[in-house]
Design an enzyme around this catalytic site. Structure first.
Site, mmCIF file in Angstrom:
data_model
loop_
_atom_site.group_PDB
_atom_site.id
_atom_site.type_symbol
_atom_site.label_atom_id
_atom_site.label_comp_id
_atom_site.label_asym_id
_atom_site.label_seq_id
_atom_site.Cartn_x
_atom_site.Cartn_y
_atom_site.Cartn_z
ATOM 1 N N ASP A 36 4.773 0.334 12.026
ATOM 2 C CA ASP A 36 3.476 -0.582 11.728
ATOM 3 C C ASP A 36 3.413 -2.074 12.232
ATOM 4 O O ASP A 36 2.317 -2.634 12.323
ATOM 5 C CB ASP A 36 3.490 -0.522 9.926
ATOM 6 C CG ASP A 36 3.330 0.718 9.515
ATOM 7 O OD1 ASP A 36 2.463 1.493 10.128
ATOM 8 O OD2 ASP A 36 3.974 1.182 8.652
ATOM 9 N N LYS A 89 0.838 -1.195 0.156
ATOM 10 C CA LYS A 89 0.060 -0.036 -0.265
ATOM 11 C C LYS A 89 0.742 1.329 0.094
ATOM 12 O O LYS A 89 0.446 2.141 -0.680
ATOM 13 C CB LYS A 89 -0.687 -0.033 1.139
ATOM 14 C CG LYS A 89 -1.289 1.265 1.618
ATOM 15 C CD LYS A 89 -2.213 1.277 2.686
ATOM 16 C CE LYS A 89 -1.963 1.424 4.076
ATOM 17 N NZ LYS A 89 -1.597 2.800 4.533
ATOM 18 N N ASN A 90 1.939 1.237 0.909
ATOM 19 C CA ASN A 90 2.590 2.456 1.266
ATOM 20 C C ASN A 90 3.566 2.670 -0.171
ATOM 21 O O ASN A 90 4.217 3.636 -0.073
ATOM 22 C CB ASN A 90 3.166 2.680 2.311
ATOM 23 C CG ASN A 90 2.240 2.607 3.363
ATOM 24 O OD1 ASN A 90 1.030 2.873 3.374
ATOM 25 N ND2 ASN A 90 2.565 2.191 4.708
ATOM 26 N N ARG A 127 -0.311 14.218 13.203
ATOM 27 C CA ARG A 127 0.545 14.015 11.985
ATOM 28 C C ARG A 127 0.388 15.395 11.273
ATOM 29 O O ARG A 127 -0.264 15.569 9.917
ATOM 30 C CB ARG A 127 -0.195 12.728 11.392
ATOM 31 C CG ARG A 127 -0.406 11.539 12.091
ATOM 32 C CD ARG A 127 -0.796 10.429 11.282
ATOM 33 N NE ARG A 127 -0.163 10.030 10.275
ATOM 34 C CZ ARG A 127 -0.491 8.748 9.694
ATOM 35 N NH1 ARG A 127 -1.527 8.174 9.726
ATOM 36 N NH2 ARG A 127 0.446 8.382 8.630
ATOM 37 N N CYS A 181 -5.010 6.779 9.737
ATOM 38 C CA CYS A 181 -5.129 6.303 10.973
ATOM 39 C C CYS A 181 -4.777 7.418 12.065
ATOM 40 O O CYS A 181 -4.072 8.473 11.842
ATOM 41 C CB CYS A 181 -4.315 5.127 11.315
ATOM 42 S SG CYS A 181 -4.553 3.771 10.047
ATOM 43 N N ARG A 204 -8.386 -0.859 4.289
ATOM 44 C CA ARG A 204 -7.640 0.075 3.713
ATOM 45 C C ARG A 204 -6.073 -0.518 3.608
ATOM 46 O O ARG A 204 -5.648 0.170 2.414
ATOM 47 C CB ARG A 204 -7.429 1.418 5.056
ATOM 48 C CG ARG A 204 -8.837 2.107 4.908
ATOM 49 C CD ARG A 204 -8.618 3.422 5.683
ATOM 50 N NE ARG A 204 -7.266 3.876 5.474
ATOM 51 C CZ ARG A 204 -6.398 3.934 6.347
ATOM 52 N NH1 ARG A 204 -6.578 3.971 7.633
ATOM 53 N NH2 ARG A 204 -5.111 4.419 6.159
HETATM 54 N N1 EPU Z 1 5.793 14.479 10.857
HETATM 55 C C1 EPU Z 1 5.975 15.666 11.176
HETATM 56 N N2 EPU Z 1 5.763 16.615 10.253
HETATM 57 C C2 EPU Z 1 5.569 16.270 8.733
HETATM 58 C C3 EPU Z 1 5.598 15.016 8.532
HETATM 59 C C4 EPU Z 1 5.794 13.829 9.550
HETATM 60 O O1 EPU Z 1 6.139 16.050 12.228
HETATM 61 O O2 EPU Z 1 5.509 17.241 8.049
HETATM 62 C C5 EPU Z 1 5.941 13.517 11.861
HETATM 63 C C6 EPU Z 1 4.684 12.524 12.004
HETATM 64 O O3 EPU Z 1 3.780 13.240 12.848
HETATM 65 C C7 EPU Z 1 5.061 11.028 12.654
HETATM 66 C C8 EPU Z 1 6.702 11.027 12.085
HETATM 67 O O4 EPU Z 1 6.969 12.433 11.495
HETATM 68 O O5 EPU Z 1 5.332 11.499 14.167
HETATM 69 C C9 EPU Z 1 6.800 10.150 10.841
HETATM 70 O O6 EPU Z 1 5.848 10.504 10.006
HETATM 71 P P1 EPU Z 1 5.901 9.908 8.501
HETATM 72 O O7 EPU Z 1 5.719 11.136 7.705
HETATM 73 O O8 EPU Z 1 7.496 9.415 8.144
HETATM 74 O O9 EPU Z 1 5.019 9.062 8.052
HETATM 75 P P2 EPU Z 1 3.815 9.146 7.103
HETATM 76 O O10 EPU Z 1 4.440 9.455 5.716
HETATM 77 O O11 EPU Z 1 2.569 9.970 7.560
HETATM 78 C C10 EPU Z 1 4.063 6.449 6.382
HETATM 79 C C11 EPU Z 1 3.130 5.424 6.217
HETATM 80 C C12 EPU Z 1 2.869 4.804 7.781
HETATM 81 C C13 EPU Z 1 4.001 4.646 8.500
HETATM 82 C C14 EPU Z 1 4.896 5.803 8.548
HETATM 83 C C15 EPU Z 1 6.257 5.420 9.063
HETATM 84 C C16 EPU Z 1 1.767 5.965 4.319
HETATM 85 C C17 EPU Z 1 0.669 6.354 3.788
HETATM 86 N N3 EPU Z 1 1.892 5.753 5.396
HETATM 87 O O12 EPU Z 1 3.234 7.573 6.938
HETATM 88 O O13 EPU Z 1 2.013 3.650 7.426
HETATM 89 O O14 EPU Z 1 3.581 3.915 9.745
HETATM 90 O O15 EPU Z 1 5.312 6.267 7.240
HETATM 91 O O16 EPU Z 1 6.937 4.528 8.465
HETATM 92 O O17 EPU Z 1 2.792 5.634 3.444
HETATM 93 C C18 EPU Z 1 0.014 2.374 7.738
HETATM 94 O O18 EPU Z 1 0.381 1.742 6.637
HETATM 95 O O19 EPU Z 1 -0.694 1.915 8.333
HETATM 96 C C19 EPU Z 1 0.614 3.622 7.974
HETATM 97 C C20 EPU Z 1 0.371 4.454 9.098
#
Ligand code: EPU
Length: 432
Positions: free
Chosen positions: A310, A22-23, A123, A118, A402
């Protein structure tokens, strides 16, 4: 509301093949907006987030369709694109954030209402916005929506991410492909899905070096065509099946997902006493349910290559029955362990305190009526239920689908007594 019923006590046997991640798929679909040629993504599972992405692409004027297991996108002219992301689609998934950069680059403006996904704690999208602003975008925040405009092409930058956000790295990678000059991104995320996006963009004609390291160098404004791309296999789905056999016992082969993609999780299972045999692309996972699982584990979830956030709820589901207490701490998300309430309802000694989860171990798990609080927490409750006495009712307000096309069917194909939606059998126990 879909309900999944899981009758515990069956060992799992057979072979399973994780679908595309998915990611990886979700950012790849957004990146296809940058392409001047048709794209095909192979072997994409029917996840609800994929359906939402296809609807989002159509809503902004980019035709995309599923043919069998493959997704096809067609190139669009900037004039036919609209930068307004409809609020219900933005709110349905976190991955709506991946449309910021492509729509800004191609349509000249983008308006993104608050992304959903989620509820794992705050976030924010500040790193996405700061990087795009550094490239010359004008950013306006109004309530919970961000509107970005550009006046002329984006400019290359030397930008340091304040933390290695996966999503922000992907946003800035896509933007840098369209910016004038050579961009350097420092402090970038190194997750395999970032490498997959870089591979896809390079297949389309981009020049990106350093993917998988904290420093990415991108030469902007190279013409991007289309590509035929097979996204990475889903390492979190692979870990889910591994957790299921660790909790329930049995022996399964997870095929087509190289062990290095979920090495930290496999190492954790081995520490618990689960037998792991790794090949180049396959992993055999076996556990005798008569033997206790070893507890006393201290896990810290963090960015790649550390233990993946995850997989933290999945690890917790395995440790509920272990012979000693364990703790898991999640550095990335403040509310990763909302599933603790469901574990406790099944009789586990399990308490979430902020980012930490304490697991007492030694649980004789009992079936209960529980609710999936989020995607991975829901999968973890399904794993725990496979090891519980009796029939658990897992209420799933849409979270699990999802990220898993058919988790009940997949677990049933391994011999689990798992039914979905009003006790209708999902699969015959078809073992490969
Ligand atoms: N963060 C910030 N500011 C930003 C972006 C992120 O403070 O502008 C913080 C977030 O709040 C969090 C941390 O950085 O505390 C990590 O967030 P990241 O941006 O790395 O995660 P994401 O891109 O929102 C993706 C996956 C998640 C997975 C995380 C970490 C997708 C759609 N989602 O999320 O997957 O847990 O990376 O590996 O790619 C899932 O599949 O269930 C899922 C939540």
């Amino acid at each position: 509301m879909q309900t999944i019923t899981i009758t515990g006590g069956q060992t799992l046997h057979g072979t399973i093949h994780p679908a595309a991640a998915k990611n990886s798929v979700l950012p790849l679909l957004a990146a296809s907006l940058l392409c001047g040629g048709p794209c095909c993504l192979r072997g994409v599972p029917a996840l609800s987030d994929v359906d939402t992405s296809l609807a989002l692409l159509r809503a902004v004027g980019a035709p995309a369709e599923r043919r069998g297991a493959d997704l096809y996108t067609r190139p669009v002219t900037p004039g036919s694109l609209c930068g307004e992301i409809p609020p219900p689609l933005a709110g349905a998934m976190r991955s709506s954030v991946f449309y910021l950069a492509p729509l800004l680059c191609r349509a000249g403006m983008v308006r993104l209402p608050l992304p959903g996904g989620c509820r794992l704690g705050p976030r924010p999208v500040d790193i996405h916005l700061a990087g795009l602003a550094a490239m010359g975008a004008r950013v306006e925040l109004e309530g919970e929506a961000a509107t970005l405009r550009r006046f002329g092409p984006l400019q290359a930058v030397d930008f340091t991410l304040r933390l290695p956000s996966v999503g922000a790295t992907m946003t800035l990678l896509m933007a840098a492909c369209c910016a004038m000059g050579t961009t350097v991104l420092r402090g970038a995320a190194c997750e395999p899905e970032v490498c997959d996006l870089a591979d896809f963009l390079c297949a389309c004609g981009a020049s990106i070096t350093g993917a998988g390291t904290p420093v990415l160098v991108i030469q902007g404004r190279r013409p991007l065509g289309g590509a035929l791309h097979t996204p990475l296999p889903d390492r979190i789905a692979a870990a889910t099946y591994a957790a299921a056999v660790a909790a329930a016992g049995g022996r399964i082969t997870v095929q087509g997902c190289a062990p290095q993609y979920y090495r930290a999780f496999l190492d954790f299972l081995e520490c618990c006493g689960v037998q792991i045999e790794t090949g180049e692309r396959d992993v055999v996972i076996a556990r005798d349910p008569a033997l206790p699982l070893r507890g006393g584990q201290q896990l810290c979830a963090n960015a790649w290559p550390a233990f993946a956030t995850d997989t933290a709820p999945l690890a917790a589901a395995v440790l509920l029955q272990a012979d000693a207490p364990s703790e898991i701490y999640d550095y990335l998300f403040a509310n990763r362990f909302a599933c603790a309430a469901g574990f406790a309802a099944m009789g586990a000694d399990c308490r979430a305190r902020g980012r930490a989860l304490y697991i007492g171990g030694g649980a004789a798990l009992q079936a209960a009526r529980v609710t999936a609080p989020d995607l991975r927490g829901g999968a973890a409750l399904a794993v725990a239920a496979l090891a519980a006495r009796g029939t658990t009712l897992l209420q799933d307000p849409g979270h699990i689908r999802r990220g898993y096309a058919d988790l009940p069917g997949e677990l049933a194909s391994l011999g689990g007594l798992v039914l979905a939606e009003g006790n209708r059998p999902v699969h015959a126990a078809a073992r490969i």
